[in-house]
Each structure stands twice: as C-alpha cells, then as structure tokens.
Design a protein around this motif. Structure first.
Motif, mmCIF file in Angstrom:
data_model
loop_
_atom_site.group_PDB
_atom_site.id
_atom_site.type_symbol
_atom_site.label_atom_id
_atom_site.label_comp_id
_atom_site.label_asym_id
_atom_site.label_seq_id
_atom_site.Cartn_x
_atom_site.Cartn_y
_atom_site.Cartn_z
ATOM 1 N N HIS A 42 0.876 -1.219 0.156
ATOM 2 C CA HIS A 42 -0.118 0.061 0.015
ATOM 3 C C HIS A 42 0.828 1.199 -0.076
ATOM 4 O O HIS A 42 1.549 1.498 0.939
ATOM 5 C CB HIS A 42 -0.842 0.064 1.297
ATOM 6 N N HIS A 74 -5.146 5.915 -5.759
ATOM 7 C CA HIS A 74 -6.526 5.906 -5.495
ATOM 8 C C HIS A 74 -7.178 6.061 -7.087
ATOM 9 O O HIS A 74 -6.958 6.572 -7.880
ATOM 10 C CB HIS A 74 -7.057 7.324 -5.026
ATOM 11 N N GLU A 100 -5.926 1.484 -5.235
ATOM 12 C CA GLU A 100 -6.586 1.446 -4.088
ATOM 13 C C GLU A 100 -8.108 1.887 -4.457
ATOM 14 O O GLU A 100 -8.183 2.895 -4.833
ATOM 15 C CB GLU A 100 -6.219 2.377 -2.777
ATOM 16 N N HIS A 111 -12.080 1.925 1.268
ATOM 17 C CA HIS A 111 -11.005 1.731 0.740
ATOM 18 C C HIS A 111 -10.656 0.284 0.695
ATOM 19 O O HIS A 111 -10.313 -0.121 1.798
ATOM 20 C CB HIS A 111 -9.607 2.703 0.967
ATOM 21 N N HIS A 151 -7.268 0.115 6.547
ATOM 22 C CA HIS A 151 -7.714 1.035 7.443
ATOM 23 C C HIS A 151 -9.096 1.132 8.012
ATOM 24 O O HIS A 151 -9.626 2.253 7.857
ATOM 25 C CB HIS A 151 -6.933 2.490 7.367
ATOM 26 N N ASP A 213 0.985 2.976 3.409
ATOM 27 C CA ASP A 213 -0.028 3.704 2.974
ATOM 28 C C ASP A 213 0.972 5.038 2.864
ATOM 29 O O ASP A 213 0.368 6.356 3.098
ATOM 30 C CB ASP A 213 -1.160 4.223 4.153
HETATM 31 ZN ZN LIG Z 1 -7.128 4.692 2.098
#
Ligand SMILES: [Zn+2]
Ligand SMILES: [Zn+2]
Length: 336
Positions: A42, A74, A100, A111, A151, A213
């Motif tokens: 990620h 994203h 994502e 997500h 998350h 992330d």
């Molecule tokens: Zn996210």
C-alpha cells in the motif's frame, strides 16, 4: 562387446539415469526451498495524492531492503512492466501492480486494495458499509486480483461486524503507517487488534497485514506526514513472483511487522515456535493470544514456544519490542 559387457553397460546407464533423476529432483527440491520476502502492498505516487513519481517511490523501497512493492494509487492502476524491466533483478525485487479502490458509504471512506488485478476496477458502491466492501471485493476477484481491506478506523468507517459480513476476503490492515488512521482505537472505539480477535473468535479466517500507506517521500523524518518504512509484511514463498507471494499471503504464510524481524516462525499441529532476530539492546516479549483476545501465555525467552492444549480455538502471536515495535503472526485455528 560380449553380451555380459553390454548388459553391464545397460545397467550402468540405467543407474546413471536414475542418479541424474534423483540428483535433478534434489536440485529441484532445493530450488523450491522457501524464504522470506519483505514487501509493502500500500503506497501512493503522483498518480494520485502522493508527492513522488513511481520511479522515486520504487527507488526508496529498493534501497531500503524490500523485495516487493505495490503502487496502490486511488482508483488508478500504474503499469509496472516497464519498472520491472528497468529494475532488472527479478529474483531480488519485483513490482506487483495494484490500486486502492476508493469508495464511500454515507461519507464514510471505504478503501479496498486490489493487488495484481488484470485491469483497472472502478469503485462499485453499495447500500451499506459491508455491501460496498463486498461489491469491491467481488469486482477485484473477478479480474483475478487479491483484495485487502484498508484502515478500518480511518473516519471510523468500518466496524468488526461489517468485516464479519464480508465473504471471499482474507486480508485486512491491522497496522497502517498513515498518521490519521486510528490503528489503536480509543474513546470507546476498538483498536484494530481487538477487532481482529472479535472477528477470529467467530471462526472467520482473516489475516492481518501491516502497510505504509505512504504519500510523502520528500520529508522522510516528518511523522505528521505519511512517510515510508513503518509497516510491512514478511512473506514466506518458494520464489519471488506475484502469484507465489499473493498465494502465500492468502494462506497466512507471512507475518506483519513494524520493525521486528523473525529468524524463523514455525507452526505445526503441536506448537508455535518463534525465533526473533534481536536488534541492538532491544528486549522482547511474545504474547500468545487466543479466542476473544485472551493472552494465553507470555514468554520472554527466545525462541518463544507455545504448545497447544487443543481447546484454544485459535492461537496467534504478537512480538512486542522494548522500543514500541511489533510483529504479528497469523492465527492458527484448532478444531474450528
Ligand atoms: Zn485509503
Ligand atoms: Zn492509501
């Protein structure tokens, strides 16, 4: 040549063929020996809201001892074939493509990462939190991707009961390195580890991953930003390729880490054994955790060993390092 000589030669030839077969087999077997590969599934680049190009991001991970990386922007699928061929060290470091899927339900951010998807998947939406997750998981599976749920406590969006309702998903983040994702819970809201035990205790197999992330590579020391190097997985696989790595992850043959390295981890029908690779003057405590999050045993010896009684339902281990780092191994179910 006499008949008996010919016969002797035939036998020698057959013996050599047999030896070659056995030897060849042995070589094959050792090529299949499994080892640990470090990876992060990620990360962001300028293809969404990261601050660095794919090249720069890959370079950071390549230079910091990782073996594989997923760029998960994203709703954007970054091509990695070019990066992989430039890297030119397929047995040391590979890129696995991913995205994502960035969806929401009534303003709650939902997500889901799609790893190794064949093509871009767009957010699928849905009529509940669990419904949105399920629709995205299904869409990722449909293009041969591996989903992981990100998350859960970001925006306090996803509860343990939402996660329990989701089918056909094996992985979720128990640690995310972004500074605003509420990994630990608080104020009456459960942390991700408590949620994990809640889910496992109902008999659902769900494995916990740690990820970065990361968005910010320009300011590496700034912990108010989402910088790299905080959470990763160590995956045990026979070779370094996307299929092997993801198969091992979905079988739970990995551990999540925020800085603890294991020399070895073995679980069989009798016990779990954890051998920690110590770092500096750090000291370690290993908790063996069972149903409803109960600590079954706490060990300070290395290796740390837990022998099953048989009535635990599941056992997982958490290694706690004296400076706050940790590693989590995956649940072993007994008599499920
Ligand atoms: Zn996210
Ligand atoms: Zn992200």
């Amino acid at each position: 040549m006499s008949e008996s000589n010919k016969r002797a030669m035939r036998i020698r030839g057959a013996a050599l063929t047999l030896l070659a077969l056995v030897f060849g087999f042995a070589v094959n077997q050792s090529a299949q020996e499994k080892r640990w590969y470090k990876g992060n599934t990620h990360t962001h680049t300028i293809n969404s809201d990261g601050d660095s190009t794919p090249d720069e991001v890959v370079r950071w991970y390549r230079e910091h001892g990782y073996n594989f990386l997923v760029l998960s922007d994203h709703n954007y699928l970054t091509e990695v074939d070019g990066l992989n061929s430039v890297l030119g060290a397929a047995n040391k470091f590979i890129m696995i493509k991913g995205e994502e899927l960035t969806d929401e339900f009534q303003k709650k951010p939902i997500h889901i990462n799609g790893l190794n998807v064949k093509e871009l998947v767009v957010p699928q939406h849905g009529d509940s939190v669990a419904g949105v997750i399920q629709n995205n998981v299904n869409a990722i599976r449909k293009v041969d991707g591996v989903p992981h749920i990100n998350h859960p406590n970001f925006g306090w969006a996803i509860s343990a009961s939402d996660l329990k309702a989701v089918k056909n998903n094996r992985l979720f983040e128990i640690y995310n390195g972004h500074p605003q994702v509420n990994n630990l819970g608080g104020g009456g809201m459960p942390g991700l580890e408590a949620m994990w035990d809640d889910i496992l205790s109902t008999g659902i197999t769900l494995y916990g991953i740690a990820v970065d992330d990361a968005h910010n590579f320009k300011t590496p020391g700034d912990r108010t930003k989402s910088t790299p190097g905080h959470g990763w997985v160590m995956v045990r696989a026979a070779s370094l390729n996307a299929g092997e790595i993801l198969r091992a992850m979905e079988q739970g043959d990995f551990y999540a880490s925020t800085g603890v390295t294991l020399r070895d981890y073995q679980a069989d029908g009798k016990q779990i054994a954890i051998n920690i690779a110590p770092s500096g003057t750090s000291k370690y405590t290993v908790q063996f955790i069972g149903r409803w999050g109960k600590v079954l045993k706490e060990v300070t010896a290395n290796p740390a060993v837990y022998t099953f009684n048989g009535d635990e339902f599941y056992v997982r281990a958490k290694v706690i390092e004296s400076n706050g780092k940790a590693a989590w191994t995956q649940p072993v179910f007994l008599n499920k």
